[in-house]
Design a protein around this motif. Sequence first.
Motif, mmCIF file in Angstrom:
data_model
loop_
_atom_site.group_PDB
_atom_site.id
_atom_site.type_symbol
_atom_site.label_atom_id
_atom_site.label_comp_id
_atom_site.label_asym_id
_atom_site.label_seq_id
_atom_site.Cartn_x
_atom_site.Cartn_y
_atom_site.Cartn_z
ATOM 1 N N ILE A 177 13.164 -4.930 -1.980
ATOM 2 C CA ILE A 177 12.365 -6.121 -2.081
ATOM 3 C C ILE A 177 11.414 -6.426 -1.068
ATOM 4 O O ILE A 177 11.881 -6.251 0.142
ATOM 5 C CB ILE A 177 13.146 -7.390 -2.224
ATOM 6 C CG1 ILE A 177 14.316 -7.078 -3.442
ATOM 7 C CG2 ILE A 177 12.613 -8.819 -2.249
ATOM 8 C CD1 ILE A 177 15.311 -8.157 -3.555
ATOM 9 N N LEU A 178 10.168 -6.583 -1.148
ATOM 10 C CA LEU A 178 9.132 -6.739 0.002
ATOM 11 C C LEU A 178 9.311 -8.251 0.616
ATOM 12 O O LEU A 178 9.374 -9.015 -0.121
ATOM 13 C CB LEU A 178 7.703 -6.413 -0.578
ATOM 14 C CG LEU A 178 7.488 -4.787 -0.666
ATOM 15 C CD1 LEU A 178 5.916 -4.685 -1.390
ATOM 16 C CD2 LEU A 178 7.559 -4.028 0.555
ATOM 17 N N GLU A 179 9.053 -8.352 1.681
ATOM 18 C CA GLU A 179 8.849 -9.523 2.466
ATOM 19 C C GLU A 179 7.518 -9.646 3.108
ATOM 20 O O GLU A 179 6.638 -9.007 2.392
ATOM 21 C CB GLU A 179 9.774 -9.802 3.599
ATOM 22 C CG GLU A 179 11.139 -10.115 3.118
ATOM 23 C CD GLU A 179 12.523 -9.066 3.327
ATOM 24 O OE1 GLU A 179 12.187 -8.227 4.283
ATOM 25 O OE2 GLU A 179 13.170 -8.798 2.578
ATOM 26 N N THR A 180 7.190 -10.195 4.114
ATOM 27 C CA THR A 180 5.835 -10.406 4.686
ATOM 28 C C THR A 180 5.416 -9.104 5.421
ATOM 29 O O THR A 180 6.325 -8.568 6.059
ATOM 30 C CB THR A 180 5.945 -11.664 5.770
ATOM 31 O OG1 THR A 180 6.528 -11.221 6.743
ATOM 32 C CG2 THR A 180 6.177 -13.040 4.982
ATOM 33 N N GLU A 181 4.074 -8.701 5.336
ATOM 34 C CA GLU A 181 3.722 -7.708 5.985
ATOM 35 C C GLU A 181 4.028 -7.663 7.386
ATOM 36 O O GLU A 181 4.272 -6.729 8.018
ATOM 37 C CB GLU A 181 2.176 -7.554 5.698
ATOM 38 C CG GLU A 181 1.597 -6.296 6.016
ATOM 39 C CD GLU A 181 0.192 -6.153 5.904
ATOM 40 O OE1 GLU A 181 -0.609 -5.412 6.524
ATOM 41 O OE2 GLU A 181 -0.140 -6.481 4.982
ATOM 42 N N GLU A 182 3.835 -9.022 7.881
ATOM 43 C CA GLU A 182 4.264 -8.975 9.578
ATOM 44 C C GLU A 182 5.454 -8.406 9.910
ATOM 45 O O GLU A 182 5.634 -7.566 10.942
ATOM 46 C CB GLU A 182 3.987 -10.279 9.859
ATOM 47 C CG GLU A 182 2.290 -10.696 9.758
ATOM 48 C CD GLU A 182 1.976 -11.027 8.477
ATOM 49 O OE1 GLU A 182 2.829 -11.310 7.472
ATOM 50 O OE2 GLU A 182 0.656 -11.398 8.155
ATOM 51 N N SER A 183 6.418 -8.755 9.098
ATOM 52 C CA SER A 183 7.803 -8.381 9.463
ATOM 53 C C SER A 183 8.217 -6.900 9.363
ATOM 54 O O SER A 183 8.963 -6.576 10.262
ATOM 55 C CB SER A 183 8.816 -9.248 8.717
ATOM 56 O OG SER A 183 8.886 -9.158 7.519
ATOM 57 N N SER A 184 7.476 -6.459 8.340
ATOM 58 C CA SER A 184 7.954 -5.018 8.134
ATOM 59 C C SER A 184 7.074 -4.143 9.006
ATOM 60 O O SER A 184 7.555 -2.944 9.225
ATOM 61 C CB SER A 184 7.497 -4.738 6.500
ATOM 62 O OG SER A 184 8.177 -5.285 5.829
ATOM 63 N N LEU A 185 5.957 -4.698 9.413
ATOM 64 C CA LEU A 185 5.008 -3.805 10.707
ATOM 65 C C LEU A 185 5.293 -4.096 11.822
ATOM 66 O O LEU A 185 4.203 -4.083 12.639
ATOM 67 C CB LEU A 185 3.516 -3.803 9.797
ATOM 68 C CG LEU A 185 3.369 -3.034 8.838
ATOM 69 C CD1 LEU A 185 2.129 -3.484 8.277
ATOM 70 C CD2 LEU A 185 3.600 -1.581 8.989
ATOM 71 N N SER A 186 6.549 -4.800 12.417
ATOM 72 C CA SER A 186 6.566 -5.343 13.626
ATOM 73 C C SER A 186 6.504 -4.084 14.547
ATOM 74 O O SER A 186 7.043 -3.016 14.270
ATOM 75 C CB SER A 186 7.765 -6.275 13.756
ATOM 76 O OG SER A 186 8.867 -5.402 13.335
ATOM 77 N N ASN A 343 2.742 5.419 7.017
ATOM 78 C CA ASN A 343 2.757 6.043 5.595
ATOM 79 C C ASN A 343 3.819 5.691 4.744
ATOM 80 O O ASN A 343 3.712 5.240 3.413
ATOM 81 C CB ASN A 343 2.571 7.648 5.988
ATOM 82 C CG ASN A 343 1.519 8.129 6.658
ATOM 83 O OD1 ASN A 343 0.450 7.471 6.608
ATOM 84 N ND2 ASN A 343 1.620 9.445 7.135
ATOM 85 N N GLY A 344 5.109 5.627 5.332
ATOM 86 C CA GLY A 344 6.119 4.990 4.532
ATOM 87 C C GLY A 344 6.047 3.780 4.277
ATOM 88 O O GLY A 344 6.070 3.441 2.754
ATOM 89 N N TYR A 345 5.628 2.668 4.665
ATOM 90 C CA TYR A 345 5.459 1.234 4.539
ATOM 91 C C TYR A 345 4.283 1.238 3.423
ATOM 92 O O TYR A 345 4.561 0.586 2.243
ATOM 93 C CB TYR A 345 5.058 0.620 5.552
ATOM 94 C CG TYR A 345 4.804 -0.845 5.319
ATOM 95 C CD1 TYR A 345 5.665 -1.632 5.019
ATOM 96 C CD2 TYR A 345 3.465 -1.378 5.406
ATOM 97 C CE1 TYR A 345 5.654 -3.083 4.637
ATOM 98 C CE2 TYR A 345 3.279 -2.664 4.791
ATOM 99 C CZ TYR A 345 4.375 -3.431 4.672
ATOM 100 O OH TYR A 345 4.105 -4.881 4.001
ATOM 101 N N LYS A 346 3.315 1.975 3.684
ATOM 102 C CA LYS A 346 2.079 1.963 2.698
ATOM 103 C C LYS A 346 2.607 2.437 1.318
ATOM 104 O O LYS A 346 2.402 1.860 0.163
ATOM 105 C CB LYS A 346 1.121 2.971 3.146
ATOM 106 C CG LYS A 346 -0.070 2.865 2.263
ATOM 107 C CD LYS A 346 -1.321 3.728 2.723
ATOM 108 C CE LYS A 346 -2.578 3.810 1.899
ATOM 109 N NZ LYS A 346 -2.386 4.486 0.602
ATOM 110 N N ALA A 347 3.489 3.521 1.346
ATOM 111 C CA ALA A 347 3.834 3.964 0.013
ATOM 112 C C ALA A 347 5.039 3.065 -0.860
ATOM 113 O O ALA A 347 5.238 2.929 -1.859
ATOM 114 C CB ALA A 347 4.663 5.258 0.054
ATOM 115 N N VAL A 348 5.820 2.196 0.211
ATOM 116 C CA VAL A 348 6.667 1.199 -0.435
ATOM 117 C C VAL A 348 5.885 0.154 -0.968
ATOM 118 O O VAL A 348 6.014 -0.610 -2.107
ATOM 119 C CB VAL A 348 7.532 0.461 0.489
ATOM 120 C CG1 VAL A 348 8.017 -0.852 0.068
ATOM 121 C CG2 VAL A 348 8.727 1.573 0.819
ATOM 122 N N VAL A 349 4.943 -0.299 -0.422
ATOM 123 C CA VAL A 349 3.812 -1.546 -0.999
ATOM 124 C C VAL A 349 3.252 -1.074 -2.347
ATOM 125 O O VAL A 349 3.112 -1.814 -3.246
ATOM 126 C CB VAL A 349 2.679 -1.811 0.196
ATOM 127 C CG1 VAL A 349 1.918 -2.715 -0.618
ATOM 128 C CG2 VAL A 349 3.329 -2.519 1.195
#
Length: 371
Positions: A177-186, A343-349
Amino acid sequence: MKKKIKVCHLTSSHARYDIRIFIKECISLSKMGFDVSLIVADGLGDENKDGVSIYDVGKAEGRKERFLIANKKVYLKAKSLNCNIYHFHDPELMFYALKLKKLKKKVIYDIHEDLVQQLKIRPWINKYLKPLIIFSFEKFENYICKKMDALIVPQPYMKDKFLKLNKDTEIVANFVILETEESSLSEKKENSFALHAGALSKERGLFNMINAYSKINIISKLVLAGNIKEDTLKQARLLDGWEKVEYLGVIKHEKVNELYKNATVGLILYNNVGQYHLSFAIKLFEYMKNSIAVVMPNFGEWVSFNKENNCGINVDPTNAEEVANAIENLIKNPEKSKALGKNGYKAVVEKYNWGISEKNLFVVYDKLLEA
C-alpha cells in the motif's frame, strides 16, 4: 446495490489484522460498498473495525485443536451469517468450503502459497509419511480447486499452475500500500545497517545472513526483527556472525517502519527450497517501497525480476563471502545504493502497488456477481 452483497472472509490460522486478508482485501471490499465480515479464531473477541465486522470463534491451542475444532467453529459461524460470497484463506478449510458450495454459495479459495512445494520442507512432518501426505493433499486440493467459483493466487507462476484446474484463477499479488512520496523517499541516516524484518528460519535465510556478517570487514550491524523459533534461535546464537546482530524480536508495525526509513540494505537470502524461487515476496516490495537496495538470491525468478527493475544485487545466498561483498559494496557506495533504492521505489509506484492488485480483486468479485 453492492451494500446488499454480503461477503465473508474465513481464517482459523491468520491474525485478525493480517495484512493481506484484513488490511488489503477486507478493507478494500468494504470501501467498495460490500458488507464485509471476517471470521477468525484468536480469542480476542468480536469487533467492528474500518467497516469490517470481525467475529471470533475462540482461540485454538495447537495445530491439532485448530484442525479438529476451530475450523468447524469457523464454518458454523460462516453458515449462520448467510452471506452471498465466501472467501477462505486456509487449506484446512477446504472441506468446509465444499459444504458451503452445497448450500449454493459462491466460494473463493485464496491460495496464499504453493503448499505442495512448502510441505516438502515442513520439518514437523514424518519423513517416511511425507510422500504419501503430499500426494494425498495435492489430489484433494486439486479436487477442491475444480469445485470453487474462483481461485486467487499471489504469484504469476501459481496462476499458470492453477489455471489448469480452474479457468477463473486470478493473481492478487502481495503488493504494498503506497503512502506519501515524502515518507517513502526519506533520506537514510549515516549509521548504515542491513535489515530483515519478518519471520525467519533456516529455509528463509537466517543462517545465511549471520554467516555473511561473520565475513563483513566494515563497521556495520545486522538488524533482525520478527519471530524465530526458540531452537533455531539457539543455533543462530552459536554462529560467529551473531556478535554483529541486533535481534529485536517481534516488534510493533510503527517500529518496523522506523527501521525501513533508516536501513541501507534489505536482505532476502532464502535457500533454494520449496517455493522460495518465486520473487513476488511481500518483503521485497516493502524494501522497494522504502527505497532500500536489496541483496537477493541468484536463482529462480529473482534474477529476471532484478534484471527488469535494477533494484539490488543477486548473490548465492549460501556463499558468505559473496553476500558480505555485496553488502559492503552497497554500504561503501551510498550513491549506488541510493540509485538502486530509487529504481525500486519507481517500480513500486508504477507496477507493484496494492492499487493494481485491488483491481484484480474486484475483477474476481464482479465476475461472481455477474454470474
